[in-house]
Motif scaffolding. Structure first.
Motif, PDB file in Angstrom:
ATOM      1  N   GLU A  46       8.769  -6.035  -1.427  1.00  0.00           N
ATOM      2  CA  GLU A  46       8.701  -5.284  -0.172  1.00  0.00           C
ATOM      3  C   GLU A  46       7.279  -4.799   0.084  1.00  0.00           C
ATOM      4  O   GLU A  46       6.795  -4.799   1.218  1.00  0.00           O
ATOM      5  N   ASN A  47       6.598  -4.373  -0.988  1.00  0.00           N
ATOM      6  CA  ASN A  47       5.219  -3.910  -0.841  1.00  0.00           C
ATOM      7  C   ASN A  47       4.301  -5.046  -0.427  1.00  0.00           C
ATOM      8  O   ASN A  47       3.391  -4.848   0.381  1.00  0.00           O
ATOM      9  N   ILE A  48       4.532  -6.222  -0.977  1.00  0.00           N
ATOM     10  CA  ILE A  48       3.702  -7.372  -0.625  1.00  0.00           C
ATOM     11  C   ILE A  48       3.888  -7.738   0.848  1.00  0.00           C
ATOM     12  O   ILE A  48       2.936  -8.096   1.536  1.00  0.00           O
ATOM     13  N   LYS A  49       5.124  -7.602   1.354  1.00  0.00           N
ATOM     14  CA  LYS A  49       5.396  -7.881   2.765  1.00  0.00           C
ATOM     15  C   LYS A  49       4.615  -6.943   3.686  1.00  0.00           C
ATOM     16  O   LYS A  49       4.212  -7.317   4.782  1.00  0.00           O
ATOM     17  N   LYS A  50       4.398  -5.713   3.216  1.00  0.00           N
ATOM     18  CA  LYS A  50       3.708  -4.709   4.034  1.00  0.00           C
ATOM     19  C   LYS A  50       2.191  -4.892   4.014  1.00  0.00           C
ATOM     20  O   LYS A  50       1.470  -4.299   4.815  1.00  0.00           O
TER      21      LYS A  50
END
Length: 495
Positions: free
Chosen positions: A368-372
């Protein structure tokens, strides 16, 4: 004999009350008389004393009663308890535990002779080691008129190392076993009709944290000071009030250097308890703020990457899971290559279900952090992890136009990593993408040719022109063309 006499003169820390002073004088005289009747062993280093050695002593309880330092009732209880089997003592504690606690606390309060203090502390430590639930006896309603905390808190600072260590362990156990606030009627001498000032729980926690921080800064014992401090903190930090107090005492920074890969059994246990402390602190916002500005995160990741001990891996993964959503921790974790480490950990055969669940949660959270992340952040992570693939950004003109100057960060770190991949990777796809990205940088950066040449990329790329994989060969050729001919002519040839 002079040495023995000096040892028998009694303690340096006496109460100011005249009657206590009189008792101590009597105690000193009587014990000196007993000295002539016994064969004394030369005093040993108190730092190396063991509980077993201390409990072999013959304590003159009758002498203490004659000098009125203990009562007749205390003497009777001690005769029943002292030098008896563990099973027999267990029965006595089951039948009348608070009475024995009262005896032990009163001795520590009124008798200051070192050998006796060590002996009673050993009795209590042995009692709690056999059954930790016995710590609740110190909070029995029948002891509401006793200041059960004071002797241990005092001995933390005034005793030798053996006394300090025992006092710390016992006090931590007693504090942790105290009733919850809603269950307390009267605790630790809280009777309203008492004119005497009792030690409050706040006094105890403040004193304990202060002593524990002092041990972490400058241990009283070279090899046991820090481990005992961390061990007690791992128990006490379960309480929010202790976490706050520890942070206020600037204690977090004292733990961070202890987060380091370990090999021996002893150092592994210290590492585990240190990480356990950090996990407990990860529930405290002020502590999290400090951890964010320290080297704690890289150290935790290094530990989880190299440790094979399941309990260490579990507590670190749980800590990382807690920190993931706090501040910039998520982005830092991605920067430090945690996603790849988590994938490696998930592939291992762990038996702990909590660890498996935490790894899955951490993995999802990192994704999820990588998506952001921005497009360049994503690209950066792909390069740093060495997982190069033909994702859309590599061939997107807008990406290179908007982000080409970002490659200048940290002395062209990303370019250097791309060039390293050319030397170290055995994956044809990664080699092809790395060559292509270097050619894109040459095309879009005004000084691209000069920079790539200065970083000694030319020789590495030329070697790949003879690679067995046609995709690698094609993109290595493109890169060399742009290096020699410039972006405009190379693109014309490629077209």
């Amino acid at each position: 004999m002079n040495t023995i006499r000096h040892r028998e003169e009694g303690p340096q820390h006496a109460r100011t009350h005249i009657h206590i002073h009189t008792y101590r004088v009597r105690e000193s005289r009587e014990i000196r008389r007993q000295t002539h009747k016994r064969v004394w062993v030369a005093p040993m280093d108190h730092a190396e004393l063991t509980t077993e050695q201390v409990l072999k002593r013959d304590i003159p309880w009758e002498t203490y009663m004659r000098t009125k330092l203990i009562s007749g009732t205390c003497l009777q209880l001690l005769r029943r308890y002292d030098n008896k089997s563990e099973s027999y003592r267990a029965q006595l504690l089951d039948d009348d535990g608070p009475a024995y606690v009262r005896v032990f606390v009163s001795i520590l309060r009124d008798i200051f002779k070192e050998e006796t203090v060590e002996y009673v502390l050993s009795l209590i430590d042995e009692m709690l080691a056999a059954n930790p639930k016995r710590a609740r006896l110190f909070h029995d309603k029948s002891l509401s008129g006793e200041d059960t905390y004071e002797p241990f808190l005092r001995l933390l600072w005034r005793g030798n190392w053996f006394v300090q260590e025992k006092s710390c362990k016992i006090l931590a156990s007693i504090v942790s076993a105290r009733p919850k606030p809603q269950d307390i009627i009267v605790a630790n001498g809280g009777a309203s009709n008492s004119e005497e000032t009792f030690t409050t729980i706040d006094d105890v926690l403040k004193g304990l944290v202060e002593w524990l921080c002092a041990q972490l800064k400058k241990p009283s014992h070279p090899s046991r000071g820090i481990p005992i401090a961390v061990n007690c903190l791992a128990t006490l930090l379960k309480e929010p009030v202790v976490r706050s107090s520890f942070v206020q005492a600037d204690g977090v920074k004292l733990l961070v250097p202890l987060i380091s890969p370990a090999s021996t059994q002893q150092s592994i246990q210290l590492l585990y308890e240190t990480c356990l402390c950090v996990w407990l602190l990860s529930y405290c916002e002020p502590a999290i703020e400090y951890l964010a500005t320290s080297r704690a995160l890289p150290r935790l990741i290094e530990v989880v990457k190299s440790s094979t001990k399941e309990k260490v891996v579990r507590v670190v993964v749980l800590t990382l899971r807690n920190l993931l959503s706090k501040g910039t921790f998520g982005a830092q974790m991605v920067d430090l290559g945690l996603p790849q480490i988590v994938q490696s950990l998930k592939a291992q055969a762990w038996s702990d279900e909590d660890l498996l669940e935490a790894l899955n949660q951490l993995d999802e959270g990192l994704k999820e952090n990588i998506k952001k992340l921005s497009s360049f952040d994503k690209y950066k992570q792909e390069v740093l992890l060495g997982h190069l693939d033909w994702s859309p950004m590599h061939k997107d003109p807008a990406f290179w136009h908007d982000n080409v100057t970002n490659f200048e960060e940290n002395d062209f770190q990303i370019l250097r990593v791309l060039i390293t991949i050319l030397d170290t990777s055995s994956d044809p796809r990664a080699l092809a993408v790395a060559c292509f990205d270097l050619s894109q940088f040459i095309q879009y950066h005004p000084a691209g040719r000069i920079i790539v040449t200065d970083l000694n990329a030319k020789e590495r790329v030329m070697k790949l022109m003879n690679h067995e994989n046609p995709e690698v060969t094609k993109n290595a050729l493109l890169c060399i063309q742009r290096l020699f001919l410039g972006a405009k002519y190379a693109s014309f040839l490629q077209a």
